[in-house]
Write a protein that holds these residues in place. Structure first.
Motif, PDB file in Angstrom:
ATOM      1  N   ASP A 243       0.906   0.291  -3.951  1.00 25.94           N
ATOM      2  CA  ASP A 243       1.628  -0.717  -3.969  1.00 25.94           C
ATOM      3  C   ASP A 243       2.473  -0.200  -2.629  1.00 25.94           C
ATOM      4  O   ASP A 243       2.970   0.970  -2.272  1.00 25.94           O
ATOM      5  CB  ASP A 243       2.767  -0.610  -5.002  1.00 25.94           C
ATOM      6  N   SER A 244       2.892  -1.155  -1.456  1.00 22.78           N
ATOM      7  CA  SER A 244       3.381  -0.953  -0.191  1.00 22.78           C
ATOM      8  C   SER A 244       4.736  -0.118  -0.166  1.00 22.78           C
ATOM      9  O   SER A 244       4.847   0.739   0.368  1.00 22.78           O
ATOM     10  CB  SER A 244       3.149  -1.802   0.901  1.00 22.78           C
ATOM     11  N   ARG A 245       5.398  -0.689  -1.169  1.00 20.83           N
ATOM     12  CA  ARG A 245       6.938  -0.379  -1.176  1.00 20.83           C
ATOM     13  C   ARG A 245       6.971   1.012  -1.631  1.00 20.83           C
ATOM     14  O   ARG A 245       7.731   1.880  -0.934  1.00 20.83           O
ATOM     15  CB  ARG A 245       7.789  -1.489  -1.946  1.00 20.83           C
ATOM     16  N   ALA A 246       6.250   1.163  -2.670  1.00 15.30           N
ATOM     17  CA  ALA A 246       6.219   2.614  -3.177  1.00 15.30           C
ATOM     18  C   ALA A 246       5.831   3.497  -2.368  1.00 15.30           C
ATOM     19  O   ALA A 246       6.563   4.937  -2.073  1.00 15.30           O
ATOM     20  CB  ALA A 246       5.258   2.755  -4.508  1.00 15.30           C
TER      21      ALA A 246
ATOM     22  N   ASP B 235       5.828   3.161   1.117  1.00 15.83           N
ATOM     23  CA  ASP B 235       6.600   3.243   2.236  1.00 15.83           C
ATOM     24  C   ASP B 235       7.605   4.166   2.217  1.00 15.83           C
ATOM     25  O   ASP B 235       8.383   4.535   2.987  1.00 15.83           O
ATOM     26  CB  ASP B 235       6.893   1.966   2.770  1.00 15.83           C
ATOM     27  N   ALA B 236       8.459   4.020   0.898  1.00 15.73           N
ATOM     28  CA  ALA B 236       9.675   4.773   0.701  1.00 15.73           C
ATOM     29  C   ALA B 236       9.726   6.201   1.102  1.00 15.73           C
ATOM     30  O   ALA B 236      10.447   6.497   2.099  1.00 15.73           O
ATOM     31  CB  ALA B 236      10.095   4.743  -0.810  1.00 15.73           C
ATOM     32  N   PRO B 237       8.756   7.308   0.700  1.00 12.78           N
ATOM     33  CA  PRO B 237       8.702   8.574   1.449  1.00 12.78           C
ATOM     34  C   PRO B 237       8.449   8.538   2.624  1.00 12.78           C
ATOM     35  O   PRO B 237       8.929   9.247   3.495  1.00 12.78           O
ATOM     36  CB  PRO B 237       7.712   9.296   0.572  1.00 12.78           C
ATOM     37  N   HIS B 238       7.776   7.499   3.102  1.00 10.63           N
ATOM     38  CA  HIS B 238       7.424   7.470   4.767  1.00 10.63           C
ATOM     39  C   HIS B 238       8.790   7.198   5.431  1.00 10.63           C
ATOM     40  O   HIS B 238       9.003   7.811   6.601  1.00 10.63           O
ATOM     41  CB  HIS B 238       6.604   6.377   4.906  1.00 10.63           C
ATOM     42  N   LEU B 239       9.458   6.396   5.023  1.00  7.10           N
ATOM     43  CA  LEU B 239      10.676   6.119   5.814  1.00  7.10           C
ATOM     44  C   LEU B 239      11.841   7.267   5.752  1.00  7.10           C
ATOM     45  O   LEU B 239      12.532   7.768   6.469  1.00  7.10           O
ATOM     46  CB  LEU B 239      11.583   4.761   4.944  1.00  7.10           C
ATOM     47  N   GLU B 240      11.755   8.100   4.609  1.00  4.17           N
ATOM     48  CA  GLU B 240      12.526   9.089   4.476  1.00  4.17           C
ATOM     49  C   GLU B 240      12.047  10.174   5.445  1.00  4.17           C
ATOM     50  O   GLU B 240      13.033  10.850   6.090  1.00  4.17           O
ATOM     51  CB  GLU B 240      12.527   9.677   2.845  1.00  4.17           C
TER      52      GLU B 240
ATOM     53  N   ASP C 297      13.526  -6.547   8.041  1.00  3.45           N
ATOM     54  CA  ASP C 297      14.309  -5.916   6.866  1.00  3.45           C
ATOM     55  C   ASP C 297      13.435  -4.959   5.946  1.00  3.45           C
ATOM     56  O   ASP C 297      13.782  -4.218   5.540  1.00  3.45           O
ATOM     57  CB  ASP C 297      14.740  -6.995   5.989  1.00  3.45           C
ATOM     58  N   GLN C 298      12.135  -5.459   6.017  1.00  6.75           N
ATOM     59  CA  GLN C 298      10.960  -4.820   5.115  1.00  6.75           C
ATOM     60  C   GLN C 298      10.154  -3.993   6.371  1.00  6.75           C
ATOM     61  O   GLN C 298       9.155  -4.813   6.808  1.00  6.75           O
ATOM     62  CB  GLN C 298      10.333  -5.568   4.247  1.00  6.75           C
ATOM     63  N   PRO C 299      10.447  -3.017   6.791  1.00  4.04           N
ATOM     64  CA  PRO C 299       9.621  -2.474   7.910  1.00  4.04           C
ATOM     65  C   PRO C 299       8.077  -2.314   7.720  1.00  4.04           C
ATOM     66  O   PRO C 299       7.693  -2.157   6.600  1.00  4.04           O
ATOM     67  CB  PRO C 299      10.064  -1.015   7.943  1.00  4.04           C
TER      68      PRO C 299
ATOM     69  N   ALA D  79      11.435 -13.903   7.290  1.00  4.25           N
ATOM     70  CA  ALA D  79      10.479 -14.723   6.338  1.00  4.25           C
ATOM     71  C   ALA D  79       9.183 -14.771   7.149  1.00  4.25           C
ATOM     72  O   ALA D  79       8.031 -14.691   6.398  1.00  4.25           O
ATOM     73  CB  ALA D  79      11.121 -16.032   6.304  1.00  4.25           C
ATOM     74  N   LEU D  80       9.006 -15.207   8.372  1.00  8.16           N
ATOM     75  CA  LEU D  80       7.725 -15.172   9.159  1.00  8.16           C
ATOM     76  C   LEU D  80       7.080 -13.913   8.661  1.00  8.16           C
ATOM     77  O   LEU D  80       5.537 -13.973   8.652  1.00  8.16           O
ATOM     78  CB  LEU D  80       8.130 -15.476  10.447  1.00  8.16           C
ATOM     79  N   ALA D  81       7.449 -12.809   8.859  1.00 13.22           N
ATOM     80  CA  ALA D  81       6.712 -11.492   8.691  1.00 13.22           C
ATOM     81  C   ALA D  81       6.398 -11.331   7.164  1.00 13.22           C
ATOM     82  O   ALA D  81       5.333 -11.055   6.824  1.00 13.22           O
ATOM     83  CB  ALA D  81       7.655 -10.243   9.119  1.00 13.22           C
ATOM     84  N   ALA D  82       7.363 -11.551   6.353  1.00 13.51           N
ATOM     85  CA  ALA D  82       7.072 -11.160   4.987  1.00 13.51           C
ATOM     86  C   ALA D  82       6.228 -12.328   4.052  1.00 13.51           C
ATOM     87  O   ALA D  82       5.274 -11.847   3.423  1.00 13.51           O
ATOM     88  CB  ALA D  82       8.510 -10.809   4.149  1.00 13.51           C
ATOM     89  N   GLU D  83       6.387 -13.470   4.353  1.00 13.68           N
ATOM     90  CA  GLU D  83       5.830 -14.509   3.787  1.00 13.68           C
ATOM     91  C   GLU D  83       4.562 -14.989   4.404  1.00 13.68           C
ATOM     92  O   GLU D  83       3.654 -15.507   3.759  1.00 13.68           O
ATOM     93  CB  GLU D  83       6.856 -15.774   3.336  1.00 13.68           C
ATOM     94  N   PHE D  84       4.537 -15.126   5.732  1.00 19.29           N
ATOM     95  CA  PHE D  84       3.478 -15.777   6.318  1.00 19.29           C
ATOM     96  C   PHE D  84       2.613 -14.552   7.342  1.00 19.29           C
ATOM     97  O   PHE D  84       1.535 -14.792   7.628  1.00 19.29           O
ATOM     98  CB  PHE D  84       3.897 -16.717   7.471  1.00 19.29           C
TER      99      PHE D  84
END
Ligand code: PMP
Length: 774
Positions: free
Chosen positions: A346-349, A351-356, A371-373, A725-730
């Motif tokens: 899962d990318s969010r999970a 990416d969190a340590p990555h961002l930190e 918004d969602q890097p 939206a273009l990045a996240a959805e499309f």
């Protein structure tokens, strides 16, 4: 000559039942099963145990070798991965793997395999989930086969796609149109034979078609991989390739879902980029082989040909579908599908340590898009890929001017860096060749170069040069311009500068709505001239004369403008009269981006004293160039001395040369014109449909689309919604621009085509209303 005939031994049911009794002590009832090479029976005992009895020809060394290979591979698999759904071998009463016997002077062998339950994919077509399971199971099978070898795996099988060149002559049996297609596929395949030789190879099943795979559709699981009679030692990628070819059977597995086979395979066995690159040629070659074998048989072995009627019909259909979709589109898809297997978390999970970590190591102020890097790991052409292998259409980046990771540029950099990477204090041809190629495309007086490492550095040098040459210290730039990050150039960058710099005065943007071909009214021209006079007067009030006017020829950060040449001419004459040098900053517009001209200043109708280049010139290799008249450059060198360690090194020059070469070879400037015109037309039509969209700006492959709120004022909030939206959805990447950050910035790599425009504009269409609603 390759064996193209279908010639299984011929035995009847009574013989099979007698063999079962004599060799295995089993009283059975039986019926015949289809086999290309062996004679197979499904046998059932009175207590309802089921087996497959196989009768193999053992007459020749090759046949005996194949039988031995079969026995050994089933043993090997049982040992390596007992949970694999492959048949189990049962020994004869004498403990032999194969029961040998002779009939009419010919040697045969019988072997007994456990019967696997399930439905053949041929009878119960598989959807996406099952196809992924099939891919996954095949990869597990190949992992288990890694340590297996048998001399007969070297056999020459007609079905091994590497034999395609030997079959090509049979295309004469095909109808003319199909013959041309198959010949073209063979020719393309021939060209990649050399690369195939460099791929990792091992024992593979090699024949995963719809009658060799058993599934349980209710459990969506694979219950059997059958028939190890076509095993070969071959590139691993042949395994998913054959499955993709054989399972891509029109209705059963449309081209969209066939990716699932690859995705499933890569989940259990990560693939290499080179392998995926060759998939298209291997899959199409497999179809060609099917068509050619059947074509030959239809003249020499009609019964054998009939066995292939359905496979050939599928192959013809699939081949047409694949050729219509095209190599690059399918290869892109397959890279995405294969990439997905490599990192399926899962990318969010993740990416969190990555961002930190990033915050800790780079500071929280290090800029990030969206918004969602986005985490990107690979690029190719106009596409970028995240760790899950998802593809994003790049409509933002101009550094990869001729396309991400363009093979010609990559090869030029790799080649030179492997030979020599030194600086310009030694003689080297590369940098001279590059300077010659660049200046040949510029007006005669711009005839010498200074090489640096970025657009900022190029502008910094231009600024020093202009001050030296003019004897003045004041700078003129457009309102909200961007020219770079050195201390001096940051002062010339009002778009980012936090405080006003007394050495710099700004000019108002050209009139809105005007385009390069339009006429300007006298009032408009007078206003532009007056504005310049005002700026020069401002400098004079501070005791400064104008040393340089810097113009980003696309006026990108100022809001993306494309004014008529009368505008720049009105400024040019006055600037010269004031003793001011003109610097054309081509970091954005240079190298054909506007489509109509190679340089932006040509489109502007401006005659610069100095041209600065950055971003696109090295296609990602850091590089900046200052071009001016040799007398000016020599005066600068004499006054300050100048040397940049990395600027103009042999590798940078190789990259720069390759970029120019690709631009010409692929006619990318003409593409910028054609695709740019289509983009403009499509943007105008989408803007007309939405109250949140207004003016289309710019030209070629640098265009902007203004986003406004309900009152018609520029709306940063709506622009942000659209971009996110273009990045996240499309999965389409764009940016924003202009003083209010309310202009959608569209600036893709130059190989951007009409089909990419369609993807972009459809997505803008879908998000523009939503941005207004939310
Ligand atoms: N000039 C212009 C017009 C630019 O857009 C940029 C970069 N965005 C620069 C100069 C500075 O280039 P670099 O980031 O390579 O220093």
């Amino acid at each position: 000559m390759l064996a193209l005939r279908s010639s299984p031994p011929s035995f009847g049911i009574p013989e099979a039942e007698r063999l079962a009794l004599e060799s295995y002590g089993l009283a059975v009832s039986s019926h015949a099963l289809h086999g290309e090479r062996d004679c197979n029976f499904r046998v059932t005992t009175a207590d309802r145990r089921e087996f497959v009895l196989k009768i193999l020809a053992l007459g020749s060394d090759a046949e005996a070798g194949s039988a031995d290979c079969l026995v050994r591979v089933l043993d090997h698999l049982a040992e390596q991965d007992p949970s694999l759904p492959v048949p189990r071998l049962f020994p004869t009463l004498q403990g032999e793997a194969i029961g040998r016997f002779t009939r009419d002077g010919t040697d045969y062998g019988a072997c007994l395999l456990g019967f696997l339950p399930g439905q053949l994919v041929a009878q119960s077509p598989a959807g996406g989930v099952l196809l992924q399971q099939i891919g996954h199971t095949l990869a597990r099978l190949d992992r288990a086969l890694r340590g297996f070898f048998h001399p007969s795996l070297r056999r020459r099988l007609a079905w091994d796609v590497r034999r395609l060149p030997e079959l090509t002559e049979h295309s004469r049996y095909l109808p003319p149109t199909l013959r041309d297609t198959v010949d073209a596929v063979s020719e393309a395949f021939h060209r990649c034979l050399g690369r195939l030789g460099g791929l990792r190879s091992q024992a593979i099943h090699g024949d995963c078609h719809a009658s060799n795979v058993l599934v349980d559709p209710s459990a969506q699981s694979v219950c059997g991989i059958l028939d190890f009679g076509d095993m070969i030692h071959a590139p691993l990628i042949f395994e998913p390739a054959v499955a993709m070819a054989e399972l891509l059977t029109g209705k059963a597995a449309p081209i969209e879902s066939i990716d699932a086979v690859l995705r499933g395979f890569a989940q259990a066995q990560p693939l290499e980029s080179d392998e995926v690159d060759l998939l298209f040629d291997i899959v199409t070659a497999r179809h060609a082989v099917t068509l050619l074998v059947r074509a030959w048989r239809s003249h020499h072995d009609p019964a054998g040909a009939r066995l292939l009627d359905q496979a050939a019909a599928h192959a013809e259909l699939s081949l047409a579908t694949m050729l219509r979709a095209g190599r690059s589109a399918l290869t892109d898809r397959w890279h995405a599908a294969a990439g997905a297997g490599i990192h399926a978390t899962d990318s969010r999970a993740r990416d969190a340590p990555h961002l930190e970590r990033r915050h800790r190591l780079m500071g929280k102020g290090a800029e990030l898009f969206y918004d969602q890097p986005l985490h990107l790991v690979r690029g190719a052409g106009v596409w970028l890929y995240d760790p899950q292998g998802r593809a994003y259409l790049d409509v933002y980046n101009n550094v990869p001017h001729v396309g991400h990771a363009h093979p010609t540029v990559v090869a030029a950099i790799q080649k030179q860096t492997a030979i020599l990477a030194t600086h310009t204090r030694y003689l080297h041809e590369n940098i001279l060749d590059y300077a010659e190629h660049l200046t040949a495309r510029l007006p005669a007086k711009l005839d010498a170069c200074i090489f640096v490492n970025s657009g900022s550095e190029a502008n910094d040098v231009a600024w020093r040069m202009a001050r030296m040459a003019s004897g003045h210290d004041g700078g003129l730039v457009m309102d909200y311009a961007y020219h770079g990050i050195t201390e001096a150039v940051a002062a010339l960058t009002p778009s980012v500068r936090r405080e006003h710099d007394r050495r710099v005065a700004t000019l108002a943007p050209p009139p809105h709505g005007l385009r390069a071909g339009d006429a300007m009214t006298d009032v408009q021209l007078a206003a532009a001239a007056q504005d310049l006079d005002r700026a020069i007067a401002e400098l004079a009030e501070r005791g400064l004369g104008p040393a340089a006017f810097f113009l980003d020829t696309a006026l990108t950060s100022s809001g993306i403008f494309d004014p008529p040449s009368a505008w720049a001419r009105a400024l040019g004459a006055r600037l010269r009269a004031a003793g001011c040098l003109i610097v054309a900053d081509e970091v954005q517009y240079g190298l054909g981006r506007c489509g109509s001209h190679f340089w932006g200043f040509e489109r502007r109708g401006l005659e610069p004293d100095i041209v600065t280049l950055g971003k696109p010139v090295g296609n990602g290799y850091p590089m900046g160039v200052v071009i001016a008249n040799r007398a000016l450059i020599e005066a600068f060198q004499a006054r300050f001395g100048f040397f940049s360690t990395f600027g103009g090194n042999a590798v940078a020059a190789a990259a720069g040369l390759a970029v120019l070469q690709v631009l010409d070879a692929e006619q990318l400037m003409a593409n910028a014109a054609a695709t740019g015109a289509y983009l403009r037309e499509q943007l105008e039509s989408v803007a007309a449909r939405h109250e949140s969209l207004r003016e289309v700006r710019g030209t070629g492959l640098l265009q902007g689309l203004e986003v406004v709120d309900g009152d018609g004022a520029p709306s940063r909030a709506r622009a942000r919604k659209i971009i996110n939206a273009l990045a996240a959805e499309f999965r389409i990447l764009i940016g924003y621009e202009g003083p209010h950050a309310a202009i959608l910035k569209l600036r893709p790599p130059m190989p951007f085509r009409r089909e990419h425009v369609d993807l972009l504009v459809q997505a803008i269409d879908a998000t523009a209303s939503a941005a207004a609603d939310r």
